[in-house]
Scaffold this motif. Structure first.
Motif, short mmCIF file in Angstrom:
data_model
loop_
_atom_site.label_atom_id
_atom_site.label_comp_id
_atom_site.label_asym_id
_atom_site.label_seq_id
_atom_site.Cartn_x
_atom_site.Cartn_y
_atom_site.Cartn_z
N GLY A 87 -5.16 -21.33 -22.79
CA GLY A 87 -3.84 -21.13 -22.22
C GLY A 87 -2.97 -20.26 -23.11
N VAL A 88 -3.02 -20.51 -24.42
CA VAL A 88 -2.22 -19.72 -25.37
C VAL A 88 -2.70 -18.29 -25.42
N VAL A 89 -4.02 -18.10 -25.51
CA VAL A 89 -4.57 -16.74 -25.60
C VAL A 89 -4.25 -15.95 -24.34
N LEU A 90 -4.41 -16.58 -23.17
CA LEU A 90 -4.12 -15.88 -21.92
C LEU A 90 -2.64 -15.52 -21.84
N ALA A 91 -1.77 -16.46 -22.18
CA ALA A 91 -0.33 -16.18 -22.12
C ALA A 91 0.05 -15.07 -23.09
N ALA A 92 -0.50 -15.11 -24.31
CA ALA A 92 -0.18 -14.08 -25.30
C ALA A 92 -0.72 -12.72 -24.87
N THR A 93 -1.90 -12.71 -24.26
CA THR A 93 -2.49 -11.45 -23.79
C THR A 93 -1.63 -10.84 -22.69
N VAL B 58 -5.06 -16.62 -33.65
CA VAL B 58 -4.39 -15.75 -34.63
C VAL B 58 -4.30 -14.32 -34.11
N PHE B 59 -5.39 -13.81 -33.57
CA PHE B 59 -5.38 -12.43 -33.07
C PHE B 59 -4.47 -12.27 -31.87
N SER B 60 -4.47 -13.24 -30.97
CA SER B 60 -3.62 -13.12 -29.78
C SER B 60 -2.15 -13.16 -30.13
N ILE B 61 -1.77 -14.07 -31.01
CA ILE B 61 -0.36 -14.17 -31.41
C ILE B 61 0.05 -12.97 -32.26
N ALA B 62 -0.85 -12.52 -33.14
CA ALA B 62 -0.56 -11.33 -33.95
C ALA B 62 -0.37 -10.11 -33.07
N GLY B 63 -1.17 -9.99 -32.01
CA GLY B 63 -1.00 -8.86 -31.11
C GLY B 63 0.36 -8.85 -30.46
N LEU B 64 0.83 -10.03 -30.10
CA LEU B 64 2.14 -10.16 -29.46
C LEU B 64 3.26 -9.84 -30.44
N LEU B 65 3.13 -10.31 -31.67
CA LEU B 65 4.20 -10.14 -32.66
C LEU B 65 4.21 -8.77 -33.32
N LEU B 66 3.00 -8.22 -33.56
CA LEU B 66 2.91 -6.97 -34.32
C LEU B 66 2.74 -5.74 -33.45
N GLY B 67 2.47 -5.95 -32.16
CA GLY B 67 2.18 -4.82 -31.29
C GLY B 67 3.27 -3.78 -31.25
N GLY B 68 4.51 -4.17 -31.32
CA GLY B 68 5.61 -3.22 -31.26
C GLY B 68 6.13 -2.80 -32.62
N ILE B 69 5.49 -3.30 -33.68
CA ILE B 69 5.98 -3.01 -35.03
C ILE B 69 5.09 -1.99 -35.74
N LEU B 70 3.78 -2.24 -35.72
CA LEU B 70 2.86 -1.37 -36.43
C LEU B 70 2.62 -0.09 -35.64
N PRO B 71 2.61 1.07 -36.32
CA PRO B 71 2.39 2.35 -35.62
C PRO B 71 0.90 2.58 -35.35
N THR B 72 0.61 3.53 -34.49
CA THR B 72 -0.78 3.89 -34.23
C THR B 72 -1.23 4.97 -35.21
N ALA B 73 -2.52 4.93 -35.55
CA ALA B 73 -3.14 5.96 -36.41
C ALA B 73 -2.35 6.19 -37.70
#
Length: 402
Positions: free
Chosen positions: A266-272, A164-179
Motif C-alpha cells: 500500500g505504501v509503495v503503490l501510494a508513493a509511486t 526506502v526507494f519509494s519514499i526517497a523517490g517521492l521526497l527527492l524526485g523534485g530536488i535532485l537534478p538529472t545527469a
C-alpha cells in the motif's frame, strides 16, 4: 495445448508486456488517432515496462539465491543479455549507416560505445541506440544492488528496501537534478570510471570479495540518484517496483509475513502514484491520470498472474514470454525498416493503417521466434554449461575473502 510450470505465469506476463510495448511504439505509425485517445487514460508502454520490472524483481534475486553463487549469477545474466543485445545494436548501427534508422542520440562515438557496453548508458546521460535500452540500464542497476545486498547478507530485507526507494523517490524526485555528474564533471570521464568500476565489481564479486559487491551497489545508487537522464524520482520508483517484486517472492517463500507485505504494498503503490502526480507530471492532469491508471493496471496484472500461477497457461503465451526479449529488442528496428518500405522515410511515420499494424506484429513474431531459436536458446545453453563449470571450480576454493 496448455502447460503448467513453476515459471509459466511469469513467461506469460513477459510476453504480454513485450507485445504491449511493441504495439505502443507501432501506434505512432499505425494507430495515431486511437493512440491520442488512449494516452489520455492509459500508457501501454509504461504498463509493459512496469510489468517487466515486477517480473524481474520477482525472479532475478531468486535465481541468485537458489545457486548461492555470484559468479554463476553474472555468467547467466551476461550470457542471457549480451548476445542478442549485440545483434540488435549492430543491426541498428548498420541501418543508421544506410540512412534507414534514426537514433535519438545520433551515431555517437567510441565513448558512447563504452557507455552502451556497460548497459548503464541511460544512467550515464547517453541516449540508447535503441529507444528501449533505457530499461536495461535500470535492470543492470537492480542486478548490482541485488548482488550487493546478497553479499552483505541483508538480501531478505526486501520490504525495507522497497519502502526506502519509494519514499526517497517521492521526497527527492523534485530536488535532485538529472545527469548531474555528467554536467558538473567531464561526462566522458564519468563513463570511463563507470566502465572500470563495472568490470571491477563483476570480477571481484564473482571471486567472492564483499568489497566488489558493495562497489557495484554504490555505483548503482550514485548513478540513479545523480546521473540518470530522467528524474531521480522516476529512477527510484523503478527500483522500488522491482524490489516490491522481490518482496512478493519472499512472501511466497514464507520469508516475509503477508500482513507486513500488504502494508508495504500500500505504501509503495501510494508513493509511486504520488511521485508521478507530484514530481514527474506537475500540472498535466491528463498525464497524471494516465500514470495512475497505468501503474494500477500493471499492479493488478501482476497480482492476477500471481493468483493464477497454478493454473494451466496456454503454450502460445509461454512461448511468447520465452522470446519476449527478442520481441522487445527487435521491434524498433523492424519499425524503422517498415517506415522506409511502406511509409515516408525514417523520420516521417506512416499514416494510420490497420493492415500494416497486423503485418508488423506478424513479421515481428516470426523474426523474434527465429532469433530466439538461433541466438537466445544456444546462448542460454552455453551459459548453463559455463555456470556449471564455474560451480565446480568454486567448490574447490576456500571460504569467501572479506
Amino acid at each position: 495445448m496448455r502447460e503448467v510450470s513453476r515459471l509459466a505465469w511469469l513467461d506469460a506476463l513477459r510476453g504480454i508486456a513485450a507485445l504491449m510495448v511493441a504495439v505502443h511504439h507501432a501506434s505512432y505509425d499505425y494507430m495515431p488517432r486511437a493512440r491520442e485517445v488512449m494516452l489520455q487514460w492509459f500508457d501501454p508502454g509504461t504498463y509493459g515496462v512496469m510489468v517487466f520490472f515486477l517480473v524481474s524483481g520477482y525472479i532475478i534475486p531468486a535465481s541468485l539465491e537458489r545457486s548461492g553463487s555470484v559468479r554463476r549469477f553474472w555468467i547467466s545474466r551476461l550470457v542471457r543479455i549480451y548476445p542478442l543485445w549485440v545483434l540488435a545494436c549492430s543491426v541498428a548501427a548498420a541501418l543508421m549507416s544506410a540512412g534507414i534508422y534514426r537514433s535519438r542520440g545520433g551515431p555517437g562515438g567510441l565513448i558512447a560505445v563504452v557507455a552502451h557496453m556497460t548497459m548503464l548508458q541511460d544512467l550515464l546521460a547517453v541516449h540508447g541506440i535503441l529507444n528501449v535500452l533505457w530499461t536495461l540500464s535500470y535492470e543492470m542497476a537492480f542486478y548490482l544492488l541485488t548482488v550487493a545486498l546478497f553479499m552483505l547478507g541483508i538480501h531478505r530485507r526486501s520490504i525495507t528496501v522497497a519502502l526506502v526507494f519509494s519514499i526517497a523517490g517521492l521526497l527527492l524526485g523534485g530536488i535532485l537534478p538529472t545527469a548531474a555528474l555528467s554536467r558538473e564533471w567531464d561526462g566522458d570521464m564519468v563513463i570511463v570510471i563507470t566502465a572500470i568500476a563495472m568490470a571491477g565489481t563483476v570480477v571481484l564479486a564473482s571471486r567472492r570479495y564483499v568489497f566488489g559487491g558493495v562497489l557495484g551497489g554504490v555505483l548503482a545508487l550514485a548513478l540513479v540518484l545523480l546521473n540518470g537522464r530522467v528524474s531521480p524520482g522516476e529512477g527510484l520508483v523503478i527500483l522500488a517496483v522491482m524490489f516490491t517484486g522481490t518482496a512478493i517472492y519472499r512472501v511466497e517463500r514464507a520469508q516475509i509475513g503477508r500482513r507486513a507485505m500488504a502494508s508495504a504494498l500500500g505504501v509503495v503503490l501510494a508513493a509511486t502514484l504520488a511521485t508521478g502526480v507530484w514530481r514527474v507530471y506537475g500540472q498535466d492532469t491528463q498525464a497524471q491520470r494516465a500514470w495512475c491508471l497505468t501503474i494500477v493496471s500493471a499492479a493488478v496484472t501482476f497480482g492476477l498472474g500471481l493468483a493464477l500461477r497454478r493454473r494451466r497457461i496456454t503454450r502460445s503465451l509461454t512461448l511468447l514470454g520465452r522470446m519476449s526479449y527478442s520481441v522487445y529488442l527487435l521491434h524498433p528496428v523492424l519499425l524503422a525498416v517498415m517506415r522506409v518500405t511502406f511509409g515516408n522515410g525514417p523520420d516521417r511515420p506512416s499514416h494510420g493503417s490497420l493492415p500494416l499494424l497486423i503485418l508488423f506484429v506478424s513479421v515481428l513474431l516470426v523474426s523474434s521466434w527465429t532469433v530466439w531459436r538461433m541466438v537466445e536458446v544456444p546462448m542460454q545453453r552455453l551459459g548453463h554449461r559455463l555456470a556449471v563449470t564455474s560451480d565446480e571450480k568454486e567448490r574447490t576454493k576456500v571460504a569467501p575473502i572479506l
